[in-house]
Write a protein that holds these residues in place. Structure first.
Motif, short mmCIF file in Angstrom:
data_model
loop_
_atom_site.label_atom_id
_atom_site.label_comp_id
_atom_site.label_asym_id
_atom_site.label_seq_id
_atom_site.Cartn_x
_atom_site.Cartn_y
_atom_site.Cartn_z
N ALA A 374 0.83 -1.20 0.00
CA ALA A 374 0.00 0.00 0.00
C ALA A 374 0.87 1.26 0.00
N PHE A 375 1.96 1.22 0.75
CA PHE A 375 2.89 2.36 0.82
C PHE A 375 3.48 2.66 -0.56
N VAL A 376 3.97 1.61 -1.23
CA VAL A 376 4.57 1.80 -2.56
C VAL A 376 3.50 2.21 -3.56
N SER A 377 2.32 1.61 -3.47
CA SER A 377 1.24 1.95 -4.40
C SER A 377 0.85 3.42 -4.26
N THR A 378 0.80 3.91 -3.03
CA THR A 378 0.49 5.32 -2.81
C THR A 378 1.52 6.22 -3.48
N ALA A 379 2.79 5.87 -3.30
CA ALA A 379 3.86 6.66 -3.91
C ALA A 379 3.77 6.62 -5.44
N MET A 380 3.52 5.43 -5.99
CA MET A 380 3.45 5.29 -7.44
C MET A 380 2.28 6.08 -8.03
N SER A 381 1.22 6.26 -7.27
CA SER A 381 0.07 7.01 -7.77
C SER A 381 0.40 8.48 -7.99
N TYR A 385 3.73 14.00 -10.87
CA TYR A 385 3.42 15.28 -10.22
C TYR A 385 4.65 16.18 -10.25
N ARG A 386 4.48 17.47 -10.58
CA ARG A 386 5.58 18.43 -10.62
C ARG A 386 5.29 19.60 -9.70
N GLU A 387 6.34 20.09 -9.05
CA GLU A 387 6.20 21.25 -8.17
C GLU A 387 5.99 22.52 -8.99
N GLY A 388 5.48 23.57 -8.30
CA GLY A 388 5.37 24.87 -8.92
C GLY A 388 6.64 25.69 -8.69
N ALA A 389 6.56 26.95 -8.97
CA ALA A 389 7.72 27.83 -8.80
C ALA A 389 8.14 27.89 -7.33
N GLY A 390 9.45 27.94 -7.10
CA GLY A 390 9.97 28.11 -5.75
C GLY A 390 9.69 26.95 -4.82
N GLY A 480 10.34 11.59 -4.43
CA GLY A 480 9.84 12.95 -4.49
C GLY A 480 10.99 13.93 -4.63
N ASN A 481 10.71 15.07 -5.22
CA ASN A 481 11.71 16.13 -5.44
C ASN A 481 12.88 15.62 -6.27
N TYR A 482 12.60 14.72 -7.22
CA TYR A 482 13.61 14.28 -8.18
C TYR A 482 13.39 15.09 -9.45
N SER A 483 14.34 15.98 -9.76
CA SER A 483 14.18 16.91 -10.89
C SER A 483 12.84 17.65 -10.78
N SER A 485 10.08 16.81 -9.36
CA SER A 485 8.86 16.04 -9.60
C SER A 485 8.89 14.74 -8.80
N VAL A 486 7.80 13.98 -8.91
CA VAL A 486 7.77 12.60 -8.40
C VAL A 486 8.06 11.70 -9.59
N ALA A 487 9.07 10.84 -9.46
CA ALA A 487 9.50 10.05 -10.62
C ALA A 487 10.02 8.70 -10.17
N THR A 488 9.98 7.72 -11.07
CA THR A 488 10.65 6.45 -10.84
C THR A 488 12.10 6.59 -11.29
N VAL A 489 13.01 6.00 -10.51
CA VAL A 489 14.44 6.18 -10.73
C VAL A 489 15.15 4.84 -10.56
N THR A 490 16.21 4.64 -11.31
CA THR A 490 17.10 3.50 -11.11
C THR A 490 18.34 3.98 -10.38
#
Length: 504
Positions: A374-381, A385-390, A480-483, A485-490
Protein backbone atom coordinates in the motif's frame (compact mmCIF):
# COMPACT_ATOMS: atom_id res chain seq x y z
CA UNK A 1 39.31 -15.90 -35.17
CA UNK A 2 42.50 -14.58 -33.53
CA UNK A 3 44.07 -18.03 -34.01
CA UNK A 4 44.92 -17.14 -37.59
CA UNK A 5 46.26 -13.57 -37.44
CA UNK A 6 48.17 -11.02 -35.38
CA UNK A 7 45.96 -8.32 -33.88
CA UNK A 8 45.89 -5.05 -35.83
CA UNK A 9 43.17 -2.90 -34.24
CA UNK A 10 42.26 0.36 -35.96
CA UNK A 11 40.02 3.21 -34.75
CA UNK A 12 37.77 4.63 -37.47
CA UNK A 13 35.80 7.89 -37.10
CA UNK A 14 32.70 8.67 -39.18
CA UNK A 15 31.54 12.25 -39.61
CA UNK A 16 29.30 13.64 -42.33
CA UNK A 17 29.31 10.27 -44.05
CA UNK A 18 33.11 10.27 -44.34
CA UNK A 19 35.31 7.61 -42.71
CA UNK A 20 38.76 8.42 -41.33
CA UNK A 21 41.34 6.25 -39.60
CA UNK A 22 42.33 8.16 -36.43
CA UNK A 23 44.34 5.39 -34.77
CA UNK A 24 47.49 7.52 -34.81
CA UNK A 25 45.77 10.26 -32.81
CA UNK A 26 44.34 8.02 -30.05
CA UNK A 27 46.15 6.88 -26.92
CA UNK A 28 45.17 4.47 -24.13
CA UNK A 29 42.40 2.95 -26.25
CA UNK A 30 40.31 0.52 -24.21
CA UNK A 31 36.84 -1.06 -24.19
CA UNK A 32 34.97 -2.17 -21.06
CA UNK A 33 32.27 -4.83 -21.31
CA UNK A 34 30.41 -5.85 -18.13
CA UNK A 35 27.80 -8.58 -17.74
CA UNK A 36 24.39 -7.10 -16.95
CA UNK A 37 25.27 -3.76 -18.56
CA UNK A 38 23.77 -3.08 -21.96
CA UNK A 39 26.52 -0.80 -23.27
CA UNK A 40 30.16 -1.42 -24.02
CA UNK A 41 32.19 1.66 -23.06
CA UNK A 42 35.06 2.76 -25.29
CA UNK A 43 37.54 5.35 -24.03
CA UNK A 44 40.77 6.91 -25.25
CA UNK A 45 42.65 10.20 -25.27
CA UNK A 46 43.59 12.61 -28.04
CA UNK A 47 46.11 15.46 -27.94
CA UNK A 48 44.53 18.86 -27.28
CA UNK A 49 46.71 21.95 -27.82
CA UNK A 50 44.62 24.91 -29.02
CA UNK A 51 47.66 27.18 -28.97
CA UNK A 52 49.69 24.94 -31.29
CA UNK A 53 48.88 25.44 -34.97
CA UNK A 54 50.49 22.13 -35.89
CA UNK A 55 48.16 20.05 -33.69
CA UNK A 56 44.95 19.19 -35.51
CA UNK A 57 41.75 20.43 -33.84
CA UNK A 58 38.48 18.56 -33.29
CA UNK A 59 39.77 15.09 -34.05
CA UNK A 60 36.73 13.78 -32.20
CA UNK A 61 33.45 15.52 -31.34
CA UNK A 62 30.36 14.39 -29.38
CA UNK A 63 28.04 12.59 -31.76
CA UNK A 64 30.79 11.22 -34.00
CA UNK A 65 30.36 7.56 -34.93
CA UNK A 66 33.27 5.24 -34.15
CA UNK A 67 34.34 1.72 -35.05
CA UNK A 68 37.18 -0.39 -33.78
CA UNK A 69 38.13 -2.95 -36.40
CA UNK A 70 40.62 -5.83 -36.36
CA UNK A 71 41.32 -6.95 -39.92
CA UNK A 72 37.78 -7.57 -41.27
CA UNK A 73 36.14 -7.91 -37.83
CA UNK A 74 34.28 -5.01 -36.16
CA UNK A 75 34.85 -5.29 -32.41
CA UNK A 76 33.11 -2.02 -31.42
CA UNK A 77 30.56 0.21 -33.12
CA UNK A 78 29.08 3.20 -31.35
CA UNK A 79 28.86 6.93 -30.83
CA UNK A 80 30.92 9.50 -28.91
CA UNK A 81 29.08 10.70 -25.82
CA UNK A 82 31.60 13.16 -24.38
CA UNK A 83 34.96 14.82 -24.99
CA UNK A 84 36.75 16.54 -22.11
CA UNK A 85 38.82 19.72 -22.41
CA UNK A 86 42.00 17.70 -21.95
CA UNK A 87 41.09 15.26 -24.72
CA UNK A 88 39.44 12.38 -22.88
CA UNK A 89 36.89 10.65 -25.10
CA UNK A 90 34.06 8.34 -24.01
CA UNK A 91 31.83 6.46 -26.43
CA UNK A 92 29.16 3.77 -26.10
CA UNK A 93 27.57 1.23 -28.41
CA UNK A 94 23.85 1.41 -29.27
CA UNK A 95 22.83 -0.12 -25.96
CA UNK A 96 23.34 3.41 -24.61
CA UNK A 97 19.92 4.38 -25.96
CA UNK A 98 18.16 1.69 -23.95
CA UNK A 99 19.71 3.18 -20.79
CA UNK A 100 18.59 6.73 -21.59
CA UNK A 101 15.06 6.92 -22.99
CA UNK A 102 12.22 6.63 -20.47
CA UNK A 103 9.03 4.94 -21.64
CA UNK A 104 5.56 3.94 -20.50
CA UNK A 105 4.71 0.26 -20.99
CA UNK A 106 1.80 -1.86 -19.82
CA UNK A 107 1.60 -5.58 -20.47
CA UNK A 108 -0.93 -8.17 -19.31
CA UNK A 109 -0.17 -11.88 -19.52
CA UNK A 110 2.41 -11.24 -22.24
CA UNK A 111 5.39 -13.58 -22.85
CA UNK A 112 8.63 -12.03 -21.66
CA UNK A 113 10.21 -11.94 -25.13
CA UNK A 114 7.28 -10.03 -26.61
CA UNK A 115 7.28 -7.57 -23.70
CA UNK A 116 10.96 -6.86 -24.38
CA UNK A 117 10.23 -6.32 -28.09
CA UNK A 118 7.59 -3.76 -27.21
CA UNK A 119 9.96 -1.94 -24.83
CA UNK A 120 12.62 -1.75 -27.55
CA UNK A 121 10.10 -0.51 -30.12
CA UNK A 122 9.11 2.36 -27.84
CA UNK A 123 12.79 3.33 -27.51
CA UNK A 124 13.44 3.10 -31.25
CA UNK A 125 15.98 0.28 -30.93
CA UNK A 126 15.61 -2.78 -33.14
CA UNK A 127 15.76 -6.40 -32.06
CA UNK A 128 18.26 -8.77 -33.64
CA UNK A 129 17.26 -11.91 -31.74
CA UNK A 130 15.55 -12.86 -28.49
CA UNK A 131 15.42 -16.42 -27.23
CA UNK A 132 12.09 -17.82 -26.09
CA UNK A 133 11.01 -16.30 -22.75
CA UNK A 134 7.63 -17.94 -22.16
CA UNK A 135 7.03 -16.55 -18.65
CA UNK A 136 3.87 -14.40 -18.68
CA UNK A 137 4.45 -10.82 -17.56
CA UNK A 138 1.78 -8.53 -16.14
CA UNK A 139 3.06 -5.13 -15.09
CA UNK A 140 2.94 -1.38 -15.65
CA UNK A 141 6.09 0.71 -16.00
CA UNK A 142 5.87 4.49 -15.82
CA UNK A 143 9.01 6.39 -16.74
CA UNK A 144 11.39 3.42 -16.57
CA UNK A 145 14.13 2.90 -19.15
CA UNK A 146 13.98 -0.14 -21.44
CA UNK A 147 17.17 -1.35 -19.73
CA UNK A 148 15.39 -1.34 -16.35
CA UNK A 149 12.39 -3.15 -17.81
CA UNK A 150 14.61 -5.70 -19.53
CA UNK A 151 16.42 -6.43 -16.26
CA UNK A 152 13.19 -6.91 -14.32
CA UNK A 153 11.68 -9.20 -16.96
CA UNK A 154 14.77 -11.40 -17.19
CA UNK A 155 14.97 -11.65 -13.40
CA UNK A 156 11.37 -12.91 -13.33
CA UNK A 157 11.96 -15.34 -16.20
CA UNK A 158 15.18 -16.66 -14.63
CA UNK A 159 13.38 -17.34 -11.37
CA UNK A 160 10.78 -19.45 -13.19
CA UNK A 161 13.03 -21.27 -15.66
CA UNK A 162 16.18 -21.65 -13.55
CA UNK A 163 18.20 -20.40 -16.53
CA UNK A 164 20.49 -17.40 -16.75
CA UNK A 165 20.36 -14.87 -19.56
CA UNK A 166 22.54 -12.17 -21.05
CA UNK A 167 21.79 -9.24 -23.28
CA UNK A 168 23.76 -6.86 -25.45
CA UNK A 169 23.25 -4.67 -28.51
CA UNK A 170 24.84 -5.25 -31.91
CA UNK A 171 24.61 -3.05 -35.00
CA UNK A 172 21.44 -4.87 -36.02
CA UNK A 173 19.74 -4.60 -32.63
CA UNK A 174 19.26 -6.16 -29.21
CA UNK A 175 20.30 -9.74 -28.53
CA UNK A 176 18.91 -11.71 -25.59
CA UNK A 177 20.17 -15.26 -25.15
CA UNK A 178 20.84 -17.89 -22.54
CA UNK A 179 24.25 -17.57 -20.96
CA UNK A 180 26.62 -20.13 -22.47
CA UNK A 181 27.96 -22.94 -20.32
CA UNK A 182 30.39 -24.45 -22.82
CA UNK A 183 33.96 -23.16 -22.52
CA UNK A 184 35.48 -21.03 -25.28
CA UNK A 185 39.08 -21.69 -26.28
CA UNK A 186 40.55 -18.21 -26.68
CA UNK A 187 43.72 -17.72 -28.71
CA UNK A 188 46.28 -14.96 -29.11
CA UNK A 189 48.86 -14.82 -31.90
CA UNK A 190 51.75 -12.59 -30.76
CA UNK A 191 53.62 -12.37 -34.09
CA UNK A 192 53.43 -13.60 -37.65
CA UNK A 193 56.29 -16.05 -37.09
CA UNK A 194 54.89 -17.45 -33.84
CA UNK A 195 51.99 -19.85 -33.37
CA UNK A 196 48.78 -18.84 -31.61
CA UNK A 197 48.38 -20.07 -28.04
CA UNK A 198 45.55 -20.54 -25.54
CA UNK A 199 45.54 -17.36 -23.43
CA UNK A 200 44.57 -19.22 -20.24
CA UNK A 201 48.09 -20.68 -20.16
CA UNK A 202 49.62 -17.29 -19.27
CA UNK A 203 48.06 -15.31 -16.40
CA UNK A 204 49.17 -12.01 -14.91
CA UNK A 205 48.60 -11.12 -11.26
CA UNK A 206 45.52 -12.83 -9.79
CA UNK A 207 43.49 -11.46 -6.88
CA UNK A 208 39.99 -12.10 -5.59
CA UNK A 209 37.74 -13.03 -2.71
CA UNK A 210 35.38 -15.65 -1.37
CA UNK A 211 32.31 -13.93 0.08
CA UNK A 212 28.85 -14.57 1.50
CA UNK A 213 27.75 -10.97 0.86
CA UNK A 214 25.19 -12.11 -1.74
CA UNK A 215 24.38 -15.53 -0.25
CA UNK A 216 20.69 -16.08 0.54
CA UNK A 217 19.53 -19.27 2.27
CA UNK A 218 15.80 -18.51 2.45
CA UNK A 219 13.56 -17.44 -0.43
CA UNK A 220 9.97 -16.19 -0.55
CA UNK A 221 7.81 -15.72 -3.65
CA UNK A 222 5.26 -12.98 -2.94
CA UNK A 223 2.64 -10.92 -4.75
CA UNK A 224 0.33 -7.98 -4.09
CA UNK A 225 -3.34 -7.89 -4.89
CA UNK A 226 -6.18 -5.70 -3.75
CA UNK A 227 -3.95 -3.92 -1.25
CA UNK A 228 -2.84 -7.19 0.38
CA UNK A 229 0.44 -9.04 0.27
CA UNK A 230 0.44 -12.81 -0.36
CA UNK A 231 3.09 -15.48 0.05
CA UNK A 232 2.93 -17.99 -2.78
CA UNK A 233 5.87 -20.21 -1.82
CA UNK A 234 8.92 -20.26 0.40
CA UNK A 235 12.05 -22.38 0.73
CA UNK A 236 14.91 -22.55 3.20
CA UNK A 237 18.14 -24.48 3.67
CA UNK A 238 18.38 -25.18 7.42
CA UNK A 239 22.03 -26.25 7.25
CA UNK A 240 23.02 -23.00 5.56
CA UNK A 241 20.99 -20.95 8.05
CA UNK A 242 22.77 -22.75 10.89
CA UNK A 243 26.18 -22.02 9.41
CA UNK A 244 25.74 -18.49 8.05
CA UNK A 245 22.67 -17.08 9.79
CA UNK A 246 19.27 -16.31 8.33
CA UNK A 247 19.59 -14.47 5.00
CA UNK A 248 16.32 -14.10 3.12
CA UNK A 249 15.50 -12.98 -0.42
CA UNK A 250 12.00 -12.01 -1.56
CA UNK A 251 10.99 -12.30 -5.21
CA UNK A 252 7.78 -10.52 -6.17
CA UNK A 253 5.58 -11.60 -9.06
CA UNK A 254 2.89 -9.56 -10.78
CA UNK A 255 0.77 -12.46 -11.99
CA UNK A 256 -0.09 -15.94 -10.76
CA UNK A 257 2.24 -18.47 -12.47
CA UNK A 258 0.44 -21.48 -10.95
CA UNK A 259 1.35 -23.82 -8.11
CA UNK A 260 3.79 -25.99 -10.08
CA UNK A 261 5.70 -22.95 -11.35
CA UNK A 262 5.79 -21.37 -7.89
CA UNK A 263 7.48 -24.49 -6.55
CA UNK A 264 9.97 -24.54 -9.41
CA UNK A 265 10.71 -20.83 -9.00
CA UNK A 266 11.41 -20.98 -5.29
CA UNK A 267 13.62 -24.06 -5.69
CA UNK A 268 15.55 -22.44 -8.56
CA UNK A 269 16.12 -19.23 -6.63
CA UNK A 270 17.35 -21.00 -3.52
CA UNK A 271 19.71 -23.15 -5.56
CA UNK A 272 21.14 -20.09 -7.33
CA UNK A 273 21.51 -17.85 -4.28
CA UNK A 274 22.60 -20.28 -1.56
CA UNK A 275 26.25 -20.31 -2.62
CA UNK A 276 29.49 -18.72 -1.50
CA UNK A 277 30.59 -16.27 -4.18
CA UNK A 278 34.10 -16.92 -5.48
CA UNK A 279 35.40 -14.16 -7.72
CA UNK A 280 38.85 -13.65 -9.22
CA UNK A 281 40.48 -10.74 -11.04
CA UNK A 282 43.26 -11.34 -13.55
CA UNK A 283 45.05 -8.02 -13.92
CA UNK A 284 46.74 -8.85 -17.22
CA UNK A 285 46.22 -11.57 -19.78
CA UNK A 286 46.80 -11.66 -23.54
CA UNK A 287 43.89 -10.29 -25.56
CA UNK A 288 41.32 -12.09 -27.69
CA UNK A 289 38.41 -10.30 -29.37
CA UNK A 290 36.11 -13.29 -28.84
CA UNK A 291 36.33 -12.81 -25.06
CA UNK A 292 33.37 -10.71 -24.01
CA UNK A 293 31.28 -10.66 -20.85
CA UNK A 294 29.30 -13.87 -20.39
CA UNK A 295 31.70 -16.27 -22.10
CA UNK A 296 33.16 -19.23 -20.22
CA UNK A 297 36.88 -19.97 -20.07
CA UNK A 298 38.47 -23.12 -18.70
CA UNK A 299 41.48 -22.48 -16.45
CA UNK A 300 44.02 -24.86 -14.98
CA UNK A 301 46.07 -22.71 -12.62
CA UNK A 302 45.69 -24.14 -9.10
CA UNK A 303 48.66 -22.10 -7.91
CA UNK A 304 46.57 -18.98 -8.60
CA UNK A 305 43.38 -20.46 -7.17
CA UNK A 306 41.80 -20.55 -10.62
CA UNK A 307 40.79 -24.01 -11.79
CA UNK A 308 37.89 -25.20 -13.91
CA UNK A 309 35.19 -23.30 -15.76
CA UNK A 310 34.84 -19.61 -14.98
CA UNK A 311 32.45 -17.07 -16.46
CA UNK A 312 33.80 -13.68 -17.51
CA UNK A 313 31.70 -11.04 -15.73
CA UNK A 314 33.78 -8.04 -16.82
CA UNK A 315 36.49 -7.61 -19.43
CA UNK A 316 38.60 -4.57 -20.24
CA UNK A 317 40.37 -4.76 -23.59
CA UNK A 318 43.53 -2.66 -23.95
CA UNK A 319 44.59 -1.96 -27.54
CA UNK A 320 48.04 -0.74 -28.58
CA UNK A 321 51.15 -0.21 -26.49
CA UNK A 322 52.47 -3.66 -25.63
CA UNK A 323 49.82 -5.21 -27.82
CA UNK A 324 46.29 -6.41 -27.19
CA UNK A 325 45.88 -7.31 -23.51
CA UNK A 326 42.91 -7.72 -21.16
CA UNK A 327 41.88 -7.44 -17.54
CA UNK A 328 39.30 -10.05 -16.52
CA UNK A 329 36.88 -10.43 -13.65
CA UNK A 330 35.65 -14.01 -13.48
CA UNK A 331 33.49 -16.17 -11.24
CA UNK A 332 33.43 -19.91 -10.83
CA UNK A 333 30.72 -21.46 -12.97
CA UNK A 334 30.04 -24.61 -10.97
CA UNK A 335 30.19 -23.84 -7.27
CA UNK A 336 28.71 -26.31 -4.78
CA UNK A 337 25.92 -25.27 -2.44
CA UNK A 338 27.14 -23.36 0.60
CA UNK A 339 26.26 -25.99 3.21
CA UNK A 340 24.82 -28.99 1.41
CA UNK A 341 21.13 -29.31 0.61
CA UNK A 342 18.64 -29.68 3.43
CA UNK A 343 16.04 -27.61 1.60
CA UNK A 344 12.46 -27.42 2.81
CA UNK A 345 9.87 -26.07 0.40
CA UNK A 346 6.33 -24.91 1.16
CA UNK A 347 3.89 -23.88 -1.57
CA UNK A 348 0.69 -22.03 -0.68
CA UNK A 349 -0.43 -20.79 -4.08
CA UNK A 350 -1.62 -17.32 -5.03
CA UNK A 351 -5.10 -15.91 -5.60
CA UNK A 352 -6.40 -16.45 -9.10
CA UNK A 353 -6.95 -12.71 -9.50
CA UNK A 354 -3.35 -11.62 -8.88
CA UNK A 355 -2.40 -9.30 -11.70
CA UNK A 356 -6.03 -8.67 -12.69
CA UNK A 357 -7.29 -6.87 -9.59
CA UNK A 358 -8.66 -9.91 -7.70
CA UNK A 359 -7.85 -10.48 -4.06
CA UNK A 360 -9.35 -13.73 -2.82
CA UNK A 361 -7.60 -16.63 -1.14
CA UNK A 362 -3.89 -17.01 -0.54
CA UNK A 363 -1.76 -16.65 2.55
CA UNK A 364 -1.87 -12.99 3.52
CA UNK A 365 1.01 -11.18 5.17
CA UNK A 366 -0.45 -7.69 5.33
CA UNK A 367 -3.72 -5.79 5.47
CA UNK A 368 -5.34 -3.33 3.10
CA UNK A 369 -3.48 -0.47 4.75
CA UNK A 370 -0.25 -0.09 6.64
CA UNK A 371 1.58 -2.63 4.46
CA UNK A 372 4.56 -2.16 2.17
CA UNK A 373 2.45 -2.75 -0.94
CA UNK A 374 0.00 0.00 0.00
CA UNK A 375 2.89 2.36 0.82
CA UNK A 376 4.57 1.80 -2.56
CA UNK A 377 1.24 1.95 -4.40
CA UNK A 378 0.49 5.32 -2.81
CA UNK A 379 3.86 6.66 -3.91
CA UNK A 380 3.45 5.29 -7.44
CA UNK A 381 0.07 7.01 -7.77
CA UNK A 382 1.92 10.33 -7.56
CA UNK A 383 4.40 9.70 -10.39
CA UNK A 384 4.36 12.64 -12.80
CA UNK A 385 3.42 15.28 -10.22
CA UNK A 386 5.58 18.43 -10.62
CA UNK A 387 6.20 21.25 -8.17
CA UNK A 388 5.37 24.87 -8.92
CA UNK A 389 7.72 27.83 -8.80
CA UNK A 390 9.97 28.11 -5.75
CA UNK A 391 9.51 24.51 -4.50
CA UNK A 392 5.77 25.08 -4.11
CA UNK A 393 4.08 21.65 -3.83
CA UNK A 394 1.08 19.96 -2.26
CA UNK A 395 3.18 17.78 0.04
CA UNK A 396 4.88 20.78 1.63
CA UNK A 397 1.49 22.48 2.02
CA UNK A 398 0.15 19.36 3.76
CA UNK A 399 3.23 19.24 6.02
CA UNK A 400 3.01 22.93 6.90
CA UNK A 401 6.51 23.63 5.52
CA UNK A 402 6.15 24.56 1.86
CA UNK A 403 8.75 25.98 -0.54
CA UNK A 404 11.57 23.77 0.78
CA UNK A 405 13.29 20.59 -0.42
CA UNK A 406 10.57 17.97 -0.09
CA UNK A 407 11.96 14.46 -0.69
CA UNK A 408 11.50 13.48 3.00
CA UNK A 409 8.17 15.26 3.23
CA UNK A 410 6.95 13.19 0.26
CA UNK A 411 7.86 9.99 2.17
CA UNK A 412 5.94 11.28 5.21
CA UNK A 413 2.90 12.09 3.06
CA UNK A 414 2.88 8.59 1.52
CA UNK A 415 3.23 7.03 4.98
CA UNK A 416 0.33 9.08 6.31
CA UNK A 417 -1.91 8.18 3.36
CA UNK A 418 -1.14 4.45 3.50
CA UNK A 419 -0.75 3.92 7.25
CA UNK A 420 2.86 2.73 6.90
CA UNK A 421 4.91 2.45 10.13
CA UNK A 422 7.06 5.46 9.23
CA UNK A 423 7.24 8.73 11.21
CA UNK A 424 5.52 11.66 9.51
CA UNK A 425 7.14 14.57 11.38
CA UNK A 426 10.57 14.76 9.72
CA UNK A 427 11.75 16.98 6.86
CA UNK A 428 15.49 16.21 7.05
CA UNK A 429 17.04 12.99 5.68
CA UNK A 430 19.41 12.65 8.64
CA UNK A 431 16.52 12.69 11.13
CA UNK A 432 14.63 9.98 9.24
CA UNK A 433 17.65 7.68 8.96
CA UNK A 434 18.61 8.30 12.62
CA UNK A 435 15.10 7.26 13.69
CA UNK A 436 15.49 3.85 12.08
CA UNK A 437 19.15 3.44 13.08
CA UNK A 438 18.26 3.91 16.74
CA UNK A 439 15.75 1.06 16.43
CA UNK A 440 18.08 -1.34 14.63
CA UNK A 441 16.14 -0.95 11.38
CA UNK A 442 18.90 0.36 9.14
CA UNK A 443 21.16 -1.61 6.80
CA UNK A 444 24.24 -0.21 5.12
CA UNK A 445 25.08 -0.96 1.50
CA UNK A 446 28.36 -2.49 2.69
CA UNK A 447 26.36 -5.18 4.54
CA UNK A 448 25.26 -6.62 1.18
CA UNK A 449 21.57 -6.15 2.02
CA UNK A 450 19.19 -6.32 -0.95
CA UNK A 451 16.28 -3.99 -0.12
CA UNK A 452 12.60 -4.92 -0.21
CA UNK A 453 9.66 -3.02 -1.59
CA UNK A 454 8.75 -0.29 0.89
CA UNK A 455 12.24 0.18 2.30
CA UNK A 456 13.69 3.69 2.22
CA UNK A 457 16.74 4.37 0.07
CA UNK A 458 19.18 6.77 1.76
CA UNK A 459 21.86 8.89 0.10
CA UNK A 460 23.81 10.30 3.05
CA UNK A 461 21.97 13.33 4.41
CA UNK A 462 21.08 14.53 0.92
CA UNK A 463 18.21 12.52 -0.47
CA UNK A 464 15.70 9.76 0.22
CA UNK A 465 13.49 7.54 -1.93
CA UNK A 466 11.03 4.65 -1.63
CA UNK A 467 12.17 1.25 -2.92
CA UNK A 468 9.87 -0.37 -5.47
CA UNK A 469 12.04 -3.41 -6.09
CA UNK A 470 15.71 -4.37 -6.24
CA UNK A 471 18.16 -6.81 -7.76
CA UNK A 472 21.76 -7.47 -6.89
CA UNK A 473 22.71 -4.96 -9.59
CA UNK A 474 20.35 -2.02 -9.02
CA UNK A 475 17.58 -0.55 -6.87
CA UNK A 476 14.36 0.73 -8.44
CA UNK A 477 12.78 3.60 -6.52
CA UNK A 478 10.02 6.19 -6.59
CA UNK A 479 11.25 9.55 -5.32
CA UNK A 480 9.84 12.95 -4.49
CA UNK A 481 11.71 16.13 -5.44
CA UNK A 482 13.61 14.28 -8.18
CA UNK A 483 14.18 16.91 -10.89
CA UNK A 484 11.34 18.90 -9.24
CA UNK A 485 8.86 16.04 -9.60
CA UNK A 486 7.77 12.60 -8.40
CA UNK A 487 9.50 10.05 -10.62
CA UNK A 488 10.65 6.45 -10.84
CA UNK A 489 14.44 6.18 -10.73
CA UNK A 490 17.10 3.50 -11.11
CA UNK A 491 19.80 3.72 -8.45
CA UNK A 492 23.05 1.77 -8.31
CA UNK A 493 24.52 0.67 -5.00
CA UNK A 494 27.52 2.97 -5.49
CA UNK A 495 25.11 5.94 -5.14
CA UNK A 496 23.48 4.71 -1.92
CA UNK A 497 24.53 4.83 1.74
CA UNK A 498 21.98 2.40 3.13
CA UNK A 499 18.34 1.49 3.66
CA UNK A 500 15.78 2.12 6.39
CA UNK A 501 13.76 -1.07 6.88
CA UNK A 502 10.36 -0.20 8.41
CA UNK A 503 9.09 -3.73 7.88
CA UNK A 504 11.80 -5.42 9.95
Amino acid sequence: MAYGYVDAHRLIRYRGGQARDITAFAGDLQAVDELGTLSVELSFGVIVAPWDQYVEKDIVQPGDKLRVVNHDLTVFSGQVESVTLDGGVTAYDRGWYLNKSQIILQVTGMPGDEAIRQACAKAGVGVASICSLPTKITQVWLGDTPADILGEILETVAAETGKQYQYFVRDDGLVVQELPTAALTAYHKPADNLPAFNITWALGQVSGEDSIAELRNAVVIAAEGGGKAYIGAQAKNAASVEQYGFLQYIQTVTSNPGTAQLKQMVQNLLSQLDRVGRTRTISEIWGCDEVRSGVVLNFNSPAFGVTGKHRVTRVTHHYGGAGHTMELEIEALEEPRAAGTTDTVSVYGLPAGIGTGGSSGGVTTGGTSGGAAAFVSTAMSQVGYREGAGNNNKYGAWFGMNNVAWCVIFVCWCAAQSGAPIPTKYSYVGDMSSYFQSRGLYRTVASGYIPKAGDLMIQGDRHIGIVRSATRAAVYTVEGNYSDSVATVTRYYSEISGFCTPWG
